[in-house]
Design an enzyme around this catalytic site. Structure first.
Site, mmCIF file in Angstrom:
data_model
loop_
_atom_site.group_PDB
_atom_site.id
_atom_site.type_symbol
_atom_site.label_atom_id
_atom_site.label_comp_id
_atom_site.label_asym_id
_atom_site.label_seq_id
_atom_site.Cartn_x
_atom_site.Cartn_y
_atom_site.Cartn_z
ATOM 1 N N GLY A 23 0.832 -1.191 0.000
ATOM 2 C CA GLY A 23 0.000 0.000 0.000
ATOM 3 C C GLY A 23 0.865 1.239 0.000
ATOM 4 N N GLY A 25 0.640 5.625 1.083
ATOM 5 C CA GLY A 25 -0.110 6.734 1.642
ATOM 6 C C GLY A 25 0.610 8.027 1.395
ATOM 7 N N GLY A 26 0.179 9.071 2.095
ATOM 8 C CA GLY A 26 0.771 10.374 1.877
ATOM 9 C C GLY A 26 2.209 10.462 2.321
ATOM 10 N N MET A 27 2.593 9.639 3.309
ATOM 11 C CA MET A 27 3.938 9.741 3.859
ATOM 12 C C MET A 27 4.850 8.598 3.465
ATOM 13 S SD MET A 27 3.562 11.372 7.676
ATOM 14 C CE MET A 27 2.436 10.153 8.325
ATOM 15 N N VAL A 30 4.545 1.055 1.541
ATOM 16 C CA VAL A 30 4.716 -0.115 2.394
ATOM 17 C C VAL A 30 4.958 -1.337 1.510
ATOM 18 C CG1 VAL A 30 3.770 -1.462 4.296
ATOM 19 C CG2 VAL A 30 3.086 0.933 3.995
ATOM 20 N N ASP A 138 -1.321 11.348 14.674
ATOM 21 C CA ASP A 138 -1.893 10.919 13.395
ATOM 22 C C ASP A 138 -2.798 9.696 13.586
ATOM 23 O OD1 ASP A 138 -2.419 11.021 10.708
ATOM 24 O OD2 ASP A 138 -0.582 10.008 10.087
#
Length: 884
Positions: A23, A25-27, A30, A138
């Site tokens: 996956g 994400g914004g940061m 993975v 977060d």
């Protein structure tokens, strides 16, 4: 293959084999990877290059290092982190489950009880992190992984590193949206530099809002619009989007979402008890105007849990909506309002409410070093009554006039101390445990080993009135003629390493003359904490017959027999023990939670290492006790209550899925693998007492090995696979026995007694020459043919050293490993040559977040496998409404 992937694979090739992308994400992105050193699957999270360039490795690794120090059952641990060829990465366990985000995407809003359960786990994790000075910043569904029925919080430390390095504006415009706009607190959205742990409380509210309604509290067409709403707009009530959310839960969520931090719950520690109460419907209570619900008997482990949860949901619906009202039957008490008296971390046990109902005495502190404390029901600070007395102090009991408290001390015997202000404790008996006052305060009853004594309260001569198997928890009837008590599983109440022990016990009554013994419990479940109601014709008690530990009420005839069937008064309470005020209107009880999973640590070739180097092997909400490793080292077999009652499971190393091998409604314990890997021995309560059983390694071909009234337990194999050593109480004390067969096709012979020094926890050496075991505070070895044992560790020569509690062997049979427990309750692993010598400390359990409470462990010759547990208990008060 992309240049990014090729560079990353090359940069980490000496440590990890990078696989498929899991996956992005914004940061971070993975990847699934293989840990080459430990041969396990892991998740490698790699920060996006633009963020990595902005942060720099020093800042990132500093924050990650802080997060790596967090060890908690609901925090996904951090295995590794670093910088390689410009990549900033961190490594976590690979969880095959789904995230809360994925679950929401599939299901939308969640069932109320399921949402509360996940929120409780998240807040529990935050309470631990905040205690160690770590704010997540977060919290969102993407950062909550699901493991079984529980939640694990991920990515501690990452958010702080990113936000402090880049600033809010850059993040939100780049699409990272730290905190993610939907879950950001107003102070984060406004770029307030003074952000503390209460930002996480707000995010929990936003998370809860979405779990319950299927949508976040604020939505907009741009991130800026959502951020602005957090700062300026009030959120719509939860019940506007879902009317069936209980009002108390809706209010809890809305308080989390207050704009000003000072108006929210002020800490995760404050919020956690509220969620725990909601996690057990109506605080685990049956509504006052409903008939108690009787739960069906266990058929297998898994249906028990399902039934308990279904009943809990039904009770919540009844109690919250007030839909169903039934007439309460005569002679049945009803449970009313409940309040939490204590909330300190750790253990508060043995609540005893004063005769006037105004004060509660209880034991508090680390297991094995507890003190007696007294606290007003009004909630003032507790007073320590026994701080000047050495030892472990348990089981406070108020005198009928409320002026003294009786308690047991180990070592030391039985004492009384003035109440409620304290004073010098006075010893009234040299030995004994589980004391209780007579109704007139003139006599005291207690147990010494299997014998029951009554003596004058002023230190007169004791008289023996009865004996039984592990008698404890005495409760005198109000007219003084009869005594209710428990036989068996005293470790459940009084154990230090085995507190909350999972095993059946029996509820009984006898007269003060010791003439009448009546067995009130007809099935092999836990029965504890008898309490007489006024009139002496009704008993309250605690049992796990319905899956969770709950309160039951049972009628008693004048002859001491059962009058009708017991009625269940609560659902999901998980009470350990309880006591009743003199007017029978207030009940004090302890709520106890115990979780234990398997961890592993390398055996050091030299020197001593810390338990902080251990890694988890199993995950989830369960309590593991016994562990066995297969001869080839590829499998672990263990007992667990993950499906309800205690059953036997096996799991393939390093990261297989547990496979259930037994499904009997009785509890199964302490599995041991045969030397050829074909059979597993264990003991079970299937016939009402502990008996040894065998099965094939796949769970088939079950056979019973022993069949007598004694309690046989902890089997271990001879190297040829045709004998078992175990311990049993056939002579009235625990001793080692051997039982043998000619071969696998033959029947088992009669057991042969091996020791006469009260031995237990036997383990056979791989070369067959010796059997190691524990006797008292010593580690000993004895020949399989018998004879005089030799002491290897412990005893008078080792005063002050940890006491041996469980042995295991090195692969070559030349060394005995053993687990010890120190005076402070901490565990340690040691090694001593079988020929004798000075024990060598191998592993210190010096990480308070990773206590290993149980004695059992095993080894494959390279690693120790053991359990890391988490035990918490608090004292609660409950209103009791008398029978009509």
């Amino acid at each position: 293959m992309s240049d990014f992937f090729e560079r990353l694979s090359k940069a980490l090739e000496d440590r990890y084999v990078i696989g498929s992308e899991l996956g992005a994400g914004g940061m971070a992105i993975v990847y699934l990877a293989e840990d080459l050193k430990h041969h396990r699957k892991v998740a490698v999270k790699v920060l996006r290059p633009d963020l990595a360039a902005t942060l720099g490795s020093e800042r990132f690794l500093r924050e990650i290092e802080v997060a790596a120090g967090l060890h908690h059952p609901h925090i996904l641990p951090l295995y590794d982190s670093g910088e390689a060829d410009g990549f900033l990465y961190y490594v976590m366990p690979y969880e095959e489950g789904e995230s809360l985000r994925e679950k929401l995407a599939k299901e939308g809003e969640l069932p109320v009880m399921e949402a509360v359960r996940f929120l409780r786990d998240v807040v529990d994790a935050l309470a631990h992190a905040h205690k160690h000075g770590v704010v997540h910043r977060d919290i969102k569904p993407d950062n909550v992984m699901l493991s079984g029925r529980h939640a694990l919080v991920t990515d501690f430390g990452v958010a702080k590193a990113v936000t402090e390095a880049t600033g809010r504006q850059q993040l939100t415009t780049a699409g990272v949206a730290l905190g993610t706009p939907a879950y950001m607190s107003p102070e984060q959205a406004a770029a307030n530099p003074h952000i503390d742990h209460r930002a996480d409380i707000y995010a929990v509210g936003a998370l809860a809002y979405e779990l319950l309604t299927g949508r976040p509290p604020f939505m907009g067409t741009t991130p800026q619009a959502v951020l602005s709403a957090h700062v300026t707009e009030p959120p719509e009530p939860v019940t506007k989007h879902r009317e069936t959310v209980p009002p108390v839960l809706a209010q809890l969520v809305m308080r989390c979402l207050e704009k000003k931090p000072a108006d929210r719950w002020q800490s995760a520690e404050e919020l956690l008890p509220q969620l725990e109460a909601l996690a057990t419907p109506s605080g685990g209570l049956t509504p006052t105007d409903t008939v108690p619900i009787q739960v069906a008997h266990r058929v297998t482990g898994r249906p028990t849990t399902t039934v308990a949860v279904m009943v809990a949901i039904v009770v919540l619906a009844i109690g919250t909506a007030g839909v169903l009202f039934m007439k309460r039957e005569p002679n049945i008490v009803a449970v009313g309002a409940q309040t939490k008296l204590t909330s300190a971390p750790g253990l508060e046990l043995d609540p005893a409410i004063s005769p006037d109902g105004r004060m509660v005495a209880y034991a508090a502190g680390p297991a094995g070093r507890m003190h007696i404390q007294v606290q007003q029901v009004a909630g003032t600070r507790a007073a320590d009554l026994t701080g000047g007395l050495p030892g472990d102090h348990r089981w406070p009991q108020w005198s009928p006039d409320g002026t003294q408290i009786l308690f047991q001390a180990s070592p030391g015997g039985i004492y009384v101390v003035p109440a409620p202000l304290g004073g010098t404790p006075k010893r009234i008996a040299q030995r004994g445990f589980s004391p209780a006052w007579s109704p007139d305060g003139r006599e005291v009853i207690y147990a010494v080993d299997s014998n029951i004594y009554v003596q004058p309260a002023d230190r007169g001569d004791p008289r023996r009135i009865a004996n039984d198997f592990e008698p404890h928890s005495f409760q005198w009837s109000r007219d003084g003629s009869r005594i209710g008590y428990v036989s068996g599983n005293s470790a459940y109440v009084f154990g230090s390493t085995e507190l909350g022990n999972i095993a059946p016990s029996t509820l009984r009554i006898f007269t003060i003359e010791g003439e009448l013994h009546t067995d009130l419990s007809a099935e092999p479940y836990l029965y504890v904490s008898p309490v007489w109601l006024p009139g002496d014709n009704q008993l309250l008690y605690v049992s796990d017959k319905g899956g969770t530990r709950d309160m039951y009420q049972l009628g008693i005839t004048r002859s001491g027999e059962r009058a009708g069937q017991p009625l269940r008064l609560t659902t999901g309470l998980n009470v350990l023990t309880m006591s009743l005020s003199g007017d029978a209107t207030t009940l004090a009880y302890s709520v106890f939670r115990n979780e234990a999973n398997i961890w592993a640590i390398d055996i050091p070739a030299r020197g001593t290492i810390s338990s902080a180097e251990a890694q988890p092997v199993t995950f989830g909400s369960q309590s593991v006790e016994g562990i066995g490793v297969s001869p080839d080292g590829r499998w672990l077999v263990f007992d667990s209550n993950r499906s309800g009652n205690q059953d036997i499971y096996r799991v393939q190393l390093p990261d297989g899925e547990p496979e259930q091998l037994t499904t009997h409604p009785a509890d199964d314990f302490i599995p041991s693998w045969s030397p050829d890997g074909q059979e597993i021995a264990f003991y079970s309560f299937r016939q009402g007492t502990r008996d040894l059983h065998l099965m094939s390694a796949d769970g088939s071909s079950l056979q019973r090995v022993t069949d007598d009234p004694a309690q046989e337990r902890y089997p271990d194999w001879s190297p040829d696979g045709n004998s078992l050593v175990f311990y049993a109480d056939k002579t009235g004390s625990q001793e080692l026995y051997l039982i043998s067969r000619e071969d696998r096709s033959s029947s088992w012979g009669e057991p042969r007694q091996l020791t006469s020094d009260e031995g237990h926890e036997p383990r056979w050496s791989p070369d067959g020459r010796w059997i190691a075991y524990v006797s008292g505070a010593t580690l000993r070895v004895v020949l399989p043919e018998g004879g005089d044992p030799r002491t290897l560790a412990g005893g008078a020569a080792a005063v002050g050293d940890p006491v041996p509690i469980f042995p295991e062997w090195s692969s070559d049979g030349q060394t005995v490993y053993y687990k010890g427990v120190g005076s402070d309750g901490s565990a340690s692993f040691w090694a001593v040559p079988v020929v004798g010598g000075t024990p060598r400390l191998l592993v210190r359990f010096d990480d308070p977040t990773r206590p290993s409470n149980r004695p059992e462990f095993t080894t494959d010759g390279k690693r120790f496998f053991f359990t890391v547990g988490r035990r918490e208990s608090d004292i609660w008060l409950m209103e009791l409404i008398p029978p009509k």
